[in-house]
Design a protein around this motif. Structure first.
Motif, PDB file in Angstrom:
ATOM      1  N   ALA A   1      -8.514  -7.447  -2.202  1.00 40.47           N
ATOM      2  CA  ALA A   1      -8.658  -8.364  -1.064  1.00 40.47           C
ATOM      3  C   ALA A   1      -9.645  -7.810  -0.049  1.00 40.47           C
ATOM      4  O   ALA A   1     -10.474  -8.551   0.507  1.00 40.47           O
ATOM      5  N   ALA A   2      -9.586  -6.505   0.171  1.00 39.35           N
ATOM      6  CA  ALA A   2     -10.501  -5.882   1.129  1.00 39.35           C
ATOM      7  C   ALA A   2     -11.946  -5.983   0.656  1.00 39.35           C
ATOM      8  O   ALA A   2     -12.865  -6.204   1.457  1.00 39.35           O
ATOM      9  N   ALA A   3     -12.156  -5.835  -0.633  1.00 38.51           N
ATOM     10  CA  ALA A   3     -13.509  -5.943  -1.171  1.00 38.51           C
ATOM     11  C   ALA A   3     -14.065  -7.346  -0.970  1.00 38.51           C
ATOM     12  O   ALA A   3     -15.275  -7.531  -0.766  1.00 38.51           O
ATOM     13  N   ALA A   4     -13.181  -8.341  -1.023  1.00 33.70           N
ATOM     14  CA  ALA A   4     -13.619  -9.732  -0.865  1.00 33.70           C
ATOM     15  C   ALA A   4     -13.849 -10.100   0.597  1.00 33.70           C
ATOM     16  O   ALA A   4     -14.749 -10.889   0.912  1.00 33.70           O
ATOM     17  N   THR A   5     -13.051  -9.531   1.504  1.00 29.22           N
ATOM     18  CA  THR A   5     -13.124  -9.922   2.913  1.00 29.22           C
ATOM     19  C   THR A   5     -13.882  -8.932   3.786  1.00 29.22           C
ATOM     20  O   THR A   5     -14.288  -9.273   4.901  1.00 29.22           O
ATOM     21  N   GLY A   6     -14.041  -7.694   3.293  1.00 29.53           N
ATOM     22  CA  GLY A   6     -14.687  -6.660   4.090  1.00 29.53           C
ATOM     23  C   GLY A   6     -13.743  -5.967   5.050  1.00 29.53           C
ATOM     24  O   GLY A   6     -14.176  -5.157   5.885  1.00 29.53           O
ATOM     25  N   GLU A   7     -12.437  -6.258   4.925  1.00 28.17           N
ATOM     26  CA  GLU A   7     -11.476  -5.680   5.858  1.00 28.17           C
ATOM     27  C   GLU A   7     -10.198  -5.278   5.121  1.00 28.17           C
ATOM     28  O   GLU A   7      -9.605  -6.072   4.392  1.00 28.17           O
ATOM     29  N   LEU A   8      -9.794  -4.033   5.321  1.00 27.55           N
ATOM     30  CA  LEU A   8      -8.518  -3.522   4.816  1.00 27.55           C
ATOM     31  C   LEU A   8      -7.563  -3.491   6.003  1.00 27.55           C
ATOM     32  O   LEU A   8      -7.875  -2.890   7.034  1.00 27.55           O
ATOM     33  N   VAL A   9      -6.416  -4.128   5.860  1.00 33.53           N
ATOM     34  CA  VAL A   9      -5.491  -4.280   6.986  1.00 33.53           C
ATOM     35  C   VAL A   9      -4.196  -3.536   6.692  1.00 33.53           C
ATOM     36  O   VAL A   9      -3.663  -3.592   5.577  1.00 33.53           O
ATOM     37  N   GLY A  10      -3.672  -2.822   7.698  1.00 38.44           N
ATOM     38  CA  GLY A  10      -2.419  -2.108   7.523  1.00 38.44           C
ATOM     39  C   GLY A  10      -1.867  -1.644   8.847  1.00 38.44           C
ATOM     40  O   GLY A  10      -2.357  -2.044   9.910  1.00 38.44           O
ATOM     41  N   ALA A  11      -0.850  -0.774   8.772  1.00 39.41           N
ATOM     42  CA  ALA A  11      -0.213  -0.296   9.998  1.00 39.41           C
ATOM     43  C   ALA A  11       0.188   1.169   9.871  1.00 39.41           C
ATOM     44  O   ALA A  11       1.195   1.594  10.416  1.00 39.41           O
ATOM     45  N   THR A  12      -0.631   1.937   9.166  1.00 47.28           N
ATOM     46  CA  THR A  12      -0.283   3.345   8.937  1.00 47.28           C
ATOM     47  C   THR A  12      -1.150   4.313   9.732  1.00 47.28           C
ATOM     48  O   THR A  12      -0.995   5.527   9.597  1.00 47.28           O
ATOM     49  N   GLY A  13      -2.062   3.806  10.550  1.00 50.71           N
ATOM     50  CA  GLY A  13      -2.885   4.670  11.391  1.00 50.71           C
ATOM     51  C   GLY A  13      -3.659   5.682  10.579  1.00 50.71           C
ATOM     52  O   GLY A  13      -4.296   5.347   9.574  1.00 50.71           O
ATOM     53  N   GLU A  14      -3.578   6.939  10.990  1.00 43.82           N
ATOM     54  CA  GLU A  14      -4.276   8.021  10.302  1.00 43.82           C
ATOM     55  C   GLU A  14      -3.327   8.837   9.421  1.00 43.82           C
ATOM     56  O   GLU A  14      -3.601   9.992   9.089  1.00 43.82           O
ATOM     57  N   ALA A  15      -2.216   8.243   9.022  1.00 44.73           N
ATOM     58  CA  ALA A  15      -1.258   8.945   8.173  1.00 44.73           C
ATOM     59  C   ALA A  15      -1.901   9.333   6.851  1.00 44.73           C
ATOM     60  O   ALA A  15      -2.748   8.613   6.309  1.00 44.73           O
ATOM     61  N   ARG A  16      -1.482  10.474   6.337  1.00 44.23           N
ATOM     62  CA  ARG A  16      -2.003  10.973   5.066  1.00 44.23           C
ATOM     63  C   ARG A  16      -1.122  10.486   3.916  1.00 44.23           C
ATOM     64  O   ARG A  16       0.100  10.553   3.998  1.00 44.23           O
ATOM     65  N   ILE A  17      -1.770  10.030   2.858  1.00 44.20           N
ATOM     66  CA  ILE A  17      -1.060   9.479   1.701  1.00 44.20           C
ATOM     67  C   ILE A  17      -1.468  10.282   0.468  1.00 44.20           C
ATOM     68  O   ILE A  17      -2.634  10.291   0.078  1.00 44.20           O
ATOM     69  N   SER A  18      -0.512  10.970  -0.116  1.00 43.87           N
ATOM     70  CA  SER A  18      -0.789  11.805  -1.296  1.00 43.87           C
ATOM     71  C   SER A  18      -0.351  11.054  -2.552  1.00 43.87           C
ATOM     72  O   SER A  18       0.589  11.442  -3.238  1.00 43.87           O
TER      73      SER A  18
END
Length: 286
Positions: free
Chosen positions: A151-168
């Motif tokens: 979806a982000a590739a199609a719209t140019g925007e990735l939306v979320g609510a995790t701030g700068e949290a690190r995801i391993s």
């Protein structure tokens, strides 16, 4: 013999694939609620049996002769404690000696309490069962982000609510390899493995990589959990589902999916799959 529950699921199938590289087919038992979905494994010589977590009558016959079992956690949140106990009790009755269980990263202290509760209860049931056990505590599957990335590739925007949290995160194939190692080698009983990817990334990192892979700029828009829920509802997500997803984002924002112990790569003897490689594969297949 080694058994794998949930063998028709995406993780279970990958574990079977790993086991086929390590064992004769007659030592592998693939257990699934709908055996027809894994009929191809039977053709290859794998023993295929019906095993339904909600139907205890199917479990003892399914586990006959199995000595080591991978219990893949069920997908029905709210029902998993009963389901998993059914499997554990059947395992005790039929002589299973060892169970490896797919739990959640840092189950005993994760902010993702809504998800962790059933995993913690299952871990406790295994400890009390008298069976040898190993807990394979998983971080997120990288594949969990595929739809959002598209979806982000199609719209140019990735939306979320995790701030700068690190995801391993790590791929299902990475976790499947770890399960196969634990099932086929010794020295794992009583161990708790916190399994996570080598690379810790943020949603800003993911947006940048999607842009680089697709050649179209992508930015990350960070929202509050409340605004993220509203955004999801606006996009057509049912409100109850949007509420759950917003709560998960709030937990992830507290670094719930971060782990830098590298236990997964140490267990499988190779680096985990890089985020960029996973993203590239999603756009190469369609």
């Amino acid at each position: 013999m080694i058994g794998v529950t949930g063998a028709s699921g995406r993780l279970g199938r990958l574990v079977i694939t790993e086991l086929l590289q390590r064992l004769p087919t007659d030592q592998i038992v693939a257990l699934a609620r709908t055996p027809d979905k894994i009929a191809d494994l039977a053709v290859r010589g794998v023993t295929v049996r019906r095993a339904e977590y909600d139907d205890p009558a199917t479990l003892a016959p399914a586990l006959a002769g199995v000595e080591r079992l991978l219990l893949v956690s069920g997908s029905e949140v709210g029902r998993r404690i009963v389901q998993h106990r059914n499997v554990i009790e059947a395992a005790v009755r039929t002589g299973v000696r060892f169970i490896a269980y797919t739990s959640i990263l840092h189950a005993d202290r994760t902010p993702l309490r809504a998800l962790a509760e059933e995993h913690v209860a299952t871990e406790e049931a295994l400890r009390a069962s008298g069976l040898a056990w190993t807990f394979l505590r998983h971080s997120w599957y990288t594949e969990n982000y595929e739809d959002r990335v598209r979806a982000a590739a199609a719209t140019g925007e990735l939306v979320g609510a995790t701030g700068e949290a690190r995801i391993s995160s790590a791929t299902r194939a990475d976790y499947a390899a770890a399960a196969a190692v634990v099932l086929t080698t010794e020295g794992h009983a009583g161990r708790i493995y916190e399994l996570a990817g080598d690379e810790a990334w943020t949603m800003n990192d993911l947006a940048r990589i999607v842009g680089e892979v697709t050649g179209r700029p992508v930015t990350y828009r960070n929202l509050t959990p409340e605004d993220y829920k509203a955004y999801l509802v606006q996009q057509g997500t049912p409100p109850a589902v949007a509420e759950v997803l917003a709560v998960l984002e709030a937990g992830i924002a507290q670094d719930a999916l971060f782990d830098d112990s590298h236990q997964l790569s140490q267990l499988i003897g190779r680096p985990t799959t890089p985020l960029r490689e996973a993203v590239r594969s999603w756009f190469a297949t369609r």
